[in-house]
Design an enzyme around this catalytic site. Structure first.
Site, mmCIF file in Angstrom:
data_model
loop_
_atom_site.group_PDB
_atom_site.id
_atom_site.type_symbol
_atom_site.label_atom_id
_atom_site.label_comp_id
_atom_site.label_asym_id
_atom_site.label_seq_id
_atom_site.Cartn_x
_atom_site.Cartn_y
_atom_site.Cartn_z
ATOM 1 C CB CYS A 145 -45.007 -22.086 -47.141
ATOM 2 S SG CYS A 145 -45.991 -21.078 -46.038
HETATM 3 C C1 LIG Z 1 -48.823 -24.067 -44.049
HETATM 4 S S1 LIG Z 1 -49.419 -24.617 -42.518
HETATM 5 C C2 LIG Z 1 -50.598 -25.811 -43.015
HETATM 6 C C3 LIG Z 1 -51.966 -25.244 -43.224
HETATM 7 C C4 LIG Z 1 -53.026 -26.260 -43.539
HETATM 8 N N1 LIG Z 1 -52.699 -27.064 -44.688
HETATM 9 C C5 LIG Z 1 -54.385 -25.612 -43.767
HETATM 10 O O1 LIG Z 1 -54.920 -25.730 -44.858
HETATM 11 O O2 LIG Z 1 -54.921 -24.995 -42.852
HETATM 12 C C6 LIG Z 1 -48.106 -25.586 -41.923
HETATM 13 C C7 LIG Z 1 -48.348 -26.213 -40.558
HETATM 14 O O3 LIG Z 1 -47.284 -27.123 -40.277
HETATM 15 C C8 LIG Z 1 -47.130 -27.159 -38.884
HETATM 16 N N2 LIG Z 1 -45.843 -27.794 -38.572
HETATM 17 C C9 LIG Z 1 -44.595 -27.279 -38.646
HETATM 18 N N3 LIG Z 1 -43.688 -28.199 -38.308
HETATM 19 C C10 LIG Z 1 -44.360 -29.342 -38.017
HETATM 20 C C11 LIG Z 1 -43.994 -30.652 -37.608
HETATM 21 N N4 LIG Z 1 -42.718 -30.981 -37.404
HETATM 22 N N5 LIG Z 1 -44.953 -31.557 -37.419
HETATM 23 C C12 LIG Z 1 -46.275 -31.245 -37.601
HETATM 24 N N6 LIG Z 1 -46.678 -30.021 -37.972
HETATM 25 C C13 LIG Z 1 -45.744 -29.082 -38.185
HETATM 26 C C14 LIG Z 1 -47.272 -25.713 -38.467
HETATM 27 O O4 LIG Z 1 -47.612 -25.623 -37.099
HETATM 28 C C15 LIG Z 1 -48.376 -25.237 -39.408
HETATM 29 O O5 LIG Z 1 -49.623 -25.285 -38.776
#
Ligand SMILES: C[S@@+](CC[C@H](N)C(=O)[O-])C[C@H]1O[C@@H](n2cnc3c(N)ncnc32)[C@H](O)[C@@H]1O
Length: 386
Positions: A145
Site C-alpha cells: 500500500c
Molecule cells: C500490505 S502487506 C499484506 C498484508 C496481508 N494481506 C495481511 O493481511 O497480513 C503487503 C505484502 O506484500 C509483500 N510484497 C511486496 N512485494 C511483493 C512481491 N513482489 N511479491 C510478493 N509479495 C510482495 C510485502 O512483503 C508485504 O508483506
C-alpha cells in the site's frame, strides 16, 4: 539512532537540523541507551508491578466455520491477517506468496502444513500462476500500500513497489470464481481515480463484476481506528448480486449493539487499570514503513495525543510483556510488547510472529485485522455457496 519519544515521520533529516538540535538528539539518545541498559539490569521495575492480562480474545470474534468446499490462494500474504480470516471462515488454504522470508517464517510457524512460498520463490511479479487455473475458488491479497498511502509520497503506478499489475495478471491467469484485494483508503481518493480504472477495473471487468468499499476494524470488534478499502470481484453475476458488504457486528456506544457486542477500548482490551479514560487505539503504523527500522507504531502527530490520553507509550515496542514491564517509559505510561500490538490488531495471542521487533510490527501494521478478513471471507463464502 534517535532516542525514544520522537515522531519518526516528523524528524528532520540530519542536514536540516541546527547544532543545538543535534546536541539535543544526542542527549536524548544517550539517555535512552542508559535507560535501556538499566532496564536490562532489572533496575527500572520495582517488582510490585504485574504483567497485564488482556481481556480481549480475537478468536471469539471468529468462530471457526466448517470447511465449505471452497479453497483460497493468498498473494502478498504478509504475516497472515487475511489468511487467518479466510481459514476461520472455512476455506481450504492452497498456498501463500510473500517476497519477505520473515513473512514465510511466520506463516510456516503457525501453520506447518500450509504451502508457503517466500523470498525469491514468493515474488508474485516473477511467478506464473497458470498452474492454478481452475484449481482455486478465491484469490485474495493485499498488494503493497505504500504507493497509495497518505503517509508516503503517493507515487501510485510510478512507484516501483506498485504490485497491482501483478495482482490483476494473477487473477487473469488463475480465473478464480472470486477475488478480494485490500488496500489503504487513499486508493479510493480522487487522485487515483484514473489509476484504479486503468490498472484494476479495466483489466478485470470483462470477466468480473467488481465492487469496492471501506470497512472499519472497530465495526468488527477490533479496538483500533483503522479503515481499509476492499475490492471484491465475482465471475458469476448471480454470485455478485448475492454478495453483500459485511455489516458491522460491533459498535462502541451505539444502542444497536448489546454490551456483548461493544468493541472495547485499547486499555480494556489490554487488561490495563481503569484510569477513567479509554478509546480505540490509533491506527498502528507498520514497522516496514519508511527507511528506518523502527520499533514505534506511531503513525501521526494526532495519534500521539491519543496515545498520551490512553497513557500508552507507542515507541520502543518490546519483544515480550516481561521485557516491556522491565522497561517502563520515563513518563510512567504503559509500554507495549509485540503481543499487545498483535492483540490491538485483532490477532489471537496464539498467532506467533517471527523476526526482530521492527519486522514483527511491520507484519502487524501491514495486515488486515483478522476479524475483518473473516467478515469478508464469510461474505464471499455466502455469495458463492448460496
Ligand atoms: C500490505 S502487506 C499484506 C498484508 C496481508 N494481506 C495481511 O493481511 O497480513 C503487503 C505484502 O506484500 C509483500 N510484497 C511486496 N512485494 C511483493 C512481491 N513482489 N511479491 C510478493 N509479495 C510482495 C510485502 O512483503 C508485504 O508483506
Amino acid at each position: 539512532m534517535i532516542g525514544e519519544g520522537h515522531l519518526v515521520s516528523t524528524v528532520p533529516m540530519p542536514y536540516d537540523i541546527s547544532e543545538e538540535k543535534r546536541d539535543w538528539y544526542r542527549e536524548v539518545s544517550a539517555r535512552s541507551r542508559s535507560r535501556k541498559a538499566a532496564a536490562r539490569r532489572g533496575e527500572l521495575c520495582s517488582g510490585e508491578v504485574e504483567l497485564n492480562r488482556p481481556a480481549f480474545r480475537p478468536e471469539v470474534l471468529m468462530p471457526e466455520r466448517k470447511h465449505q468446499g471452497l479453497c483460497s490462494l493468498s498473494l502478498f500474504s504478509g504475516g497472515g491477517g487475511l489468511d487467518l480470516g479466510f481459514e476461520r471462515a472455512g476455506m481450504h488454504h492452497v498456498a501463500s506468496y510473500d517476497v519477505l522470508d520473515v513473512c514465510g517464517e511466520t506463516l510456516k510457524t503457525n501453520r506447518p502444513n500450509w504451502t508457503v512460498f517466500s523470498g525469491a520463490a514468493g515474488d508474485v511479479s516473477a511467478t506464473d500462476f497458470a498452474e492454478f487455473a481452475g484449481e482455486v475458488d478465491v484469490v485474495h491479497g493485499g498488494p503493497p500500500c505504500q504507493p497509495f498511502s497518505i503517509a508516503g509520497k503517493q507515487g501510485g503506478g510510478d512507484d516501483s513497489r506498485d504490485m497491482w499489475p501483478s495482482f490483476t495478471r494473477a487473477i487473469r491467469e488463475i480465473r478464480p470464481a472470486a477475488f478480494v484485494a485490500e488496500n489503504v483508503p487513499g486508493l479510493l481518493g480522487r487522485r487515483f481515480d484514473h489509476y484504479v480504472q486503468e490498472t484494476i477495473i479495466k483489466p478485470l471487468s470483462r470477466s468480473y463484476t467488481i465492487d469496492a468499499f471501506r470497512l472499519s476494524a472497530s465495526a468488527f470488534g477490533v479496538p483500533q481506528e483503522r479503515q481499509r478499502v476492499f475490492f471484491v470481484g465475482f465471475r458469476s453475476s448471480a454470485a455478485a448480486r448475492r454478495h453483500t458488504v459485511p455489516k458491522a457486528t460491533h459498535g462502541d456506544q451505539d444502542e444497536l449493539f448489546s454490551a456483548k457486542c461493544r468493541t472495547p477500548g485499547a486499555r480494556a482490551a489490554l487488561g490495563l487499570e481503569n484510569i477513567g479514560f479509554d478509546c480505540f487505539a490509533p491506527t498502528l503504523r507498520s514497522g516496514f514503513t519508511g527507511p528506518r527500522k523502527t520499533t514505534s507504531i506511531l503513525n501521526s502527530k494526532a495519534s500521539q495525543t491519543v496515545w498520551r490520553q490512553l497513557q500508552i507509550w507507542p515507541n520502543g515496542v518490546q519483544e515480550s510483556r516481561e521485557a516491556a514491564l522491565r522497561f517502563p517509559p520515563e513518563n510512567g505510561h504503559f509500554r507495549l510488547s509485540v503481543q499487545d500490538c498483535g492483540l490491538l490488531q485483532g490477532f489471537p495471542e496464539k498467532w506467533q510472529f517471527k523476526g526482530a521487533v521492527y519486522q514483527v510490527i511491520g507484519q502487524i501494521g501491514n495486515s488486515v485485522c483478522p476479524p475483518v478478513g473473516y467478515a469478508i471471507a464469510n461474505s464471499i463464502v455466502d455469495a458463492l455457496r448460496a
